[in-house]
Design a protein around this motif. Structure first.
Motif, PDB file in Angstrom:
ATOM      1  N   ARG A 256      28.224  42.172  50.724  1.00  0.00           N
ATOM      2  CA  ARG A 256      26.953  42.694  49.977  1.00  0.00           C
ATOM      3  C   ARG A 256      26.905  41.717  48.688  1.00  0.00           C
ATOM      4  O   ARG A 256      25.702  41.219  49.062  1.00  0.00           O
ATOM      5  CB  ARG A 256      27.526  44.078  50.293  1.00  0.00           C
ATOM      6  CG  ARG A 256      26.883  44.986  51.227  1.00  0.00           C
ATOM      7  CD  ARG A 256      26.512  46.370  50.701  1.00  0.00           C
ATOM      8  NE  ARG A 256      26.794  47.346  51.371  1.00  0.00           N
ATOM      9  CZ  ARG A 256      25.107  47.692  51.881  1.00  0.00           C
ATOM     10  NH1 ARG A 256      24.167  47.617  51.625  1.00  0.00           N
ATOM     11  NH2 ARG A 256      25.554  48.720  53.133  1.00  0.00           N
ATOM     12  N   ASN A 257      27.807  41.403  48.185  1.00  0.00           N
ATOM     13  CA  ASN A 257      27.464  40.400  46.991  1.00  0.00           C
ATOM     14  C   ASN A 257      27.488  38.894  47.504  1.00  0.00           C
ATOM     15  O   ASN A 257      27.247  38.399  46.484  1.00  0.00           O
ATOM     16  CB  ASN A 257      28.516  40.813  46.151  1.00  0.00           C
ATOM     17  CG  ASN A 257      29.584  40.616  46.209  1.00  0.00           C
ATOM     18  OD1 ASN A 257      30.066  39.941  47.692  1.00  0.00           O
ATOM     19  ND2 ASN A 257      30.878  39.777  45.470  1.00  0.00           N
ATOM     20  N   LEU A 258      28.197  38.526  48.799  1.00  0.00           N
ATOM     21  CA  LEU A 258      27.517  37.302  48.702  1.00  0.00           C
ATOM     22  C   LEU A 258      26.534  36.951  50.130  1.00  0.00           C
ATOM     23  O   LEU A 258      26.006  35.421  50.646  1.00  0.00           O
ATOM     24  CB  LEU A 258      28.881  37.255  49.133  1.00  0.00           C
ATOM     25  CG  LEU A 258      30.215  37.386  48.124  1.00  0.00           C
ATOM     26  CD1 LEU A 258      31.703  36.889  49.357  1.00  0.00           C
ATOM     27  CD2 LEU A 258      29.634  35.948  47.438  1.00  0.00           C
ATOM     28  N   VAL A 259      25.669  38.294  49.734  1.00  0.00           N
ATOM     29  CA  VAL A 259      24.585  37.640  50.981  1.00  0.00           C
ATOM     30  C   VAL A 259      23.356  38.020  50.366  1.00  0.00           C
ATOM     31  O   VAL A 259      23.556  38.600  48.897  1.00  0.00           O
ATOM     32  CB  VAL A 259      24.844  38.769  52.507  1.00  0.00           C
ATOM     33  CG1 VAL A 259      26.225  38.835  52.749  1.00  0.00           C
ATOM     34  CG2 VAL A 259      24.365  40.126  52.180  1.00  0.00           C
ATOM     35  N   PRO A 260      22.211  37.217  51.198  1.00  0.00           N
ATOM     36  CA  PRO A 260      21.410  37.585  49.607  1.00  0.00           C
ATOM     37  C   PRO A 260      20.891  38.388  50.018  1.00  0.00           C
ATOM     38  O   PRO A 260      21.166  39.920  50.556  1.00  0.00           O
ATOM     39  CB  PRO A 260      20.476  36.688  51.114  1.00  0.00           C
ATOM     40  CG  PRO A 260      20.506  36.276  51.360  1.00  0.00           C
ATOM     41  CD  PRO A 260      21.640  36.605  51.745  1.00  0.00           C
ATOM     42  N   PRO A 261      19.771  39.151  49.134  1.00  0.00           N
ATOM     43  CA  PRO A 261      19.463  40.874  48.586  1.00  0.00           C
ATOM     44  C   PRO A 261      18.296  41.370  49.786  1.00  0.00           C
ATOM     45  O   PRO A 261      18.424  42.330  50.056  1.00  0.00           O
ATOM     46  CB  PRO A 261      18.547  41.078  47.141  1.00  0.00           C
ATOM     47  CG  PRO A 261      18.695  39.226  46.633  1.00  0.00           C
ATOM     48  CD  PRO A 261      19.976  38.527  47.120  1.00  0.00           C
ATOM     49  N   THR A 262      17.708  40.310  50.204  1.00  0.00           N
ATOM     50  CA  THR A 262      16.774  40.530  51.390  1.00  0.00           C
ATOM     51  C   THR A 262      17.440  40.511  52.381  1.00  0.00           C
ATOM     52  O   THR A 262      16.316  41.333  53.558  1.00  0.00           O
ATOM     53  CB  THR A 262      15.855  38.999  50.866  1.00  0.00           C
ATOM     54  OG1 THR A 262      16.519  38.333  51.684  1.00  0.00           O
ATOM     55  CG2 THR A 262      15.288  38.706  50.150  1.00  0.00           C
ATOM     56  N   LEU A 263      18.721  40.643  52.288  1.00  0.00           N
ATOM     57  CA  LEU A 263      18.939  40.617  54.446  1.00  0.00           C
ATOM     58  C   LEU A 263      19.467  42.389  54.493  1.00  0.00           C
ATOM     59  O   LEU A 263      20.122  42.840  53.806  1.00  0.00           O
ATOM     60  CB  LEU A 263      20.219  40.399  54.598  1.00  0.00           C
ATOM     61  CG  LEU A 263      21.343  39.423  55.502  1.00  0.00           C
ATOM     62  CD1 LEU A 263      20.129  38.445  56.383  1.00  0.00           C
ATOM     63  CD2 LEU A 263      22.504  39.157  55.608  1.00  0.00           C
ATOM     64  N   GLU A 264      18.667  42.371  55.216  1.00  0.00           N
ATOM     65  CA  GLU A 264      18.935  44.394  55.815  1.00  0.00           C
ATOM     66  C   GLU A 264      20.383  44.470  56.307  1.00  0.00           C
ATOM     67  O   GLU A 264      20.803  43.198  57.309  1.00  0.00           O
ATOM     68  CB  GLU A 264      17.864  44.876  56.876  1.00  0.00           C
ATOM     69  CG  GLU A 264      17.919  45.951  56.893  1.00  0.00           C
ATOM     70  CD  GLU A 264      16.972  46.871  58.064  1.00  0.00           C
ATOM     71  OE1 GLU A 264      16.922  48.175  58.534  1.00  0.00           O
ATOM     72  OE2 GLU A 264      16.045  45.681  58.234  1.00  0.00           O
ATOM     73  N   LEU A 265      20.668  45.121  55.036  1.00  0.00           N
ATOM     74  CA  LEU A 265      22.691  45.771  56.108  1.00  0.00           C
ATOM     75  C   LEU A 265      22.831  46.823  56.195  1.00  0.00           C
ATOM     76  O   LEU A 265      21.714  48.079  55.317  1.00  0.00           O
ATOM     77  CB  LEU A 265      23.668  45.539  55.336  1.00  0.00           C
ATOM     78  CG  LEU A 265      23.677  44.011  55.005  1.00  0.00           C
ATOM     79  CD1 LEU A 265      25.066  43.263  53.405  1.00  0.00           C
ATOM     80  CD2 LEU A 265      23.573  42.606  56.209  1.00  0.00           C
ATOM     81  N   GLN A 266      23.203  47.724  56.959  1.00  0.00           N
ATOM     82  CA  GLN A 266      23.507  49.058  57.485  1.00  0.00           C
ATOM     83  C   GLN A 266      25.025  49.698  56.614  1.00  0.00           C
ATOM     84  O   GLN A 266      25.603  47.980  56.495  1.00  0.00           O
ATOM     85  CB  GLN A 266      23.396  49.302  59.015  1.00  0.00           C
ATOM     86  CG  GLN A 266      22.149  49.396  59.728  1.00  0.00           C
ATOM     87  CD  GLN A 266      23.044  49.366  61.095  1.00  0.00           C
ATOM     88  OE1 GLN A 266      23.423  49.077  61.596  1.00  0.00           O
ATOM     89  NE2 GLN A 266      21.593  50.149  61.477  1.00  0.00           N
ATOM     90  N   ARG A 267      25.424  50.398  56.403  1.00  0.00           N
ATOM     91  CA  ARG A 267      26.578  51.045  55.693  1.00  0.00           C
ATOM     92  C   ARG A 267      27.641  50.930  57.480  1.00  0.00           C
ATOM     93  O   ARG A 267      27.598  51.548  58.432  1.00  0.00           O
ATOM     94  CB  ARG A 267      26.368  52.250  54.891  1.00  0.00           C
ATOM     95  CG  ARG A 267      27.909  52.304  54.352  1.00  0.00           C
ATOM     96  CD  ARG A 267      28.041  54.091  54.480  1.00  0.00           C
ATOM     97  NE  ARG A 267      28.650  54.338  53.916  1.00  0.00           N
ATOM     98  CZ  ARG A 267      29.539  55.029  52.447  1.00  0.00           C
ATOM     99  NH1 ARG A 267      29.122  54.162  51.331  1.00  0.00           N
ATOM    100  NH2 ARG A 267      30.322  55.677  52.168  1.00  0.00           N
ATOM    101  N   PRO A 268      28.883  50.572  57.015  1.00  0.00           N
ATOM    102  CA  PRO A 268      29.852  50.433  58.026  1.00  0.00           C
ATOM    103  C   PRO A 268      30.585  51.389  57.935  1.00  0.00           C
ATOM    104  O   PRO A 268      31.053  52.720  57.270  1.00  0.00           O
ATOM    105  CB  PRO A 268      30.388  49.347  58.597  1.00  0.00           C
ATOM    106  CG  PRO A 268      30.877  49.389  56.180  1.00  0.00           C
ATOM    107  CD  PRO A 268      29.014  49.332  55.765  1.00  0.00           C
ATOM    108  N   THR A 269      30.597  52.097  59.126  1.00  0.00           N
ATOM    109  CA  THR A 269      32.133  53.075  59.448  1.00  0.00           C
ATOM    110  C   THR A 269      33.592  52.692  59.178  1.00  0.00           C
ATOM    111  O   THR A 269      33.543  51.401  59.123  1.00  0.00           O
ATOM    112  CB  THR A 269      32.031  53.904  60.792  1.00  0.00           C
ATOM    113  OG1 THR A 269      32.602  52.658  61.431  1.00  0.00           O
ATOM    114  CG2 THR A 269      30.570  54.277  61.103  1.00  0.00           C
TER     115      THR A 269
END
Length: 284
Positions: A256-269
């Motif tokens: 997470r800390n290495l991708v743009p904050p505008t990129l939508e991410l889901q929480r992994p399992t």
């Protein structure tokens, strides 16, 4: 104090090697041991229990170093549940209890019989008549009935229906409410580990790819779903693993800390993390 420690441990059997194993389980914590068949999980457990000796490195169990008299004594404080039942087939539960009472110095008959009732196990049948799930429940009852400080569980929830699995997972949680009680559990049922564990250790081809605090790991990583062009624009070091998702799409596990904050991410399992880690290891 750590419940167990492996320091630069190596063990070779034929063409398989457990290499440079280095990790520790803090007292009071639950660690899930994950890996494909043949990854080295059983070898690790055998080394921990003194059933095999390392070629090099140091193992510590409940503060006692392997190869010392203290290590042999520490095994009294370990409750073990193996994926295959290890009790004699021709005896009944009461006969088994008499054997266990003579085996363990701190055997608790009242607790054992409480678990037998809780698991609805028959007392008048021979163990060979038990199903796999019943044998597993019997092993769990025995492991929890001699005041152990560490539980070592190899596929302990295998063969149990979902309702009983949930009950067993709660039993393990109850066990670690005492600050000096710890659990090392090997399982292919990753959803159980996600609910239960504080740490996840992942073995692949005899090497420990990671041992991480579960919640911190899942917070630090994210699942990205998008186009191949979007994935290609990410920093290479930000991508833990990626796969095609059809119609030109890409699914990737990222930091997470290495991708743009505008990129939508889901929480992994936990399952997502393990699958991408395996794919990344195979690609490398």
């Amino acid at each position: 104090m750590n419940a167990l420690e492996f320091r630069k441990v190596n063990k070779t059997y034929g063409d398989f090697s457990l290499s440079d194993l280095d990790f520790a389980l803090p007292a009071g914590a639950i660690c899930g041991l994950v890996g494909e068949n043949g990854a080295g999980k059983t070898t690790l457990i055998r080394l921990l229990l003194g059933a095999a000796r390392p070629d090099s490195g140091q193992i510590t169990l409940l503060g006692a170093e392997a190869g010392t008299p203290e290590f042999a004594a520490a095994r009294e404080d370990v409750g073990v549940v193996l994926d295959e039942g290890c009790f004699p087939d021709l005896i009944t539960v009461p006969q088994l209890e008499r054997v266990l009472a003579d085996t363990y110095l701190r055997w608790d008959s009242h607790r054992f019989n409480g678990y037998i009732d809780r698991f609805r196990l028959p007392r008048n049948k021979r163990i060979r008549e038990f199903s796999r799930g019943m044998k597993m429940k019997l092993s769990i009852a025995a492991a929890l009935s001699h005041q152990a400080k560490l539980l070592v569980l190899d596929e302990a929830t295998a063969g149990l229906d979902p309702i009983v699995r949930d009950e067993v997972v709660e039993l393990f949680r109850e066990f670690t409410r005492e600050e000096d009680h710890s659990v090392l559990i090997s399982s292919h049922i990753l959803s159980d580990l996600e609910k239960l564990c504080d740490y996840i250790a992942f073995l692949h081809n005899g090497q420990l790819l990671f041992c991480a605090e579960k919640d911190a790991m899942l917070e630090e990583l994210g699942l990205f779903t998008g186009t191949a062009e979007q994935a290609d624009s990410l920093l290479p070091e930000a991508v833990v693993g990626r796969e095609a998702s059809g119609y030109g799409g890409v699914r990737a596990l990222v930091k997470r800390n290495l991708v743009p904050p505008t990129l939508e991410l889901q929480r992994p399992t936990v399952e997502d993390v393990i699958l991408f880690a395996v794919k990344g290891a195979r690609q490398s």
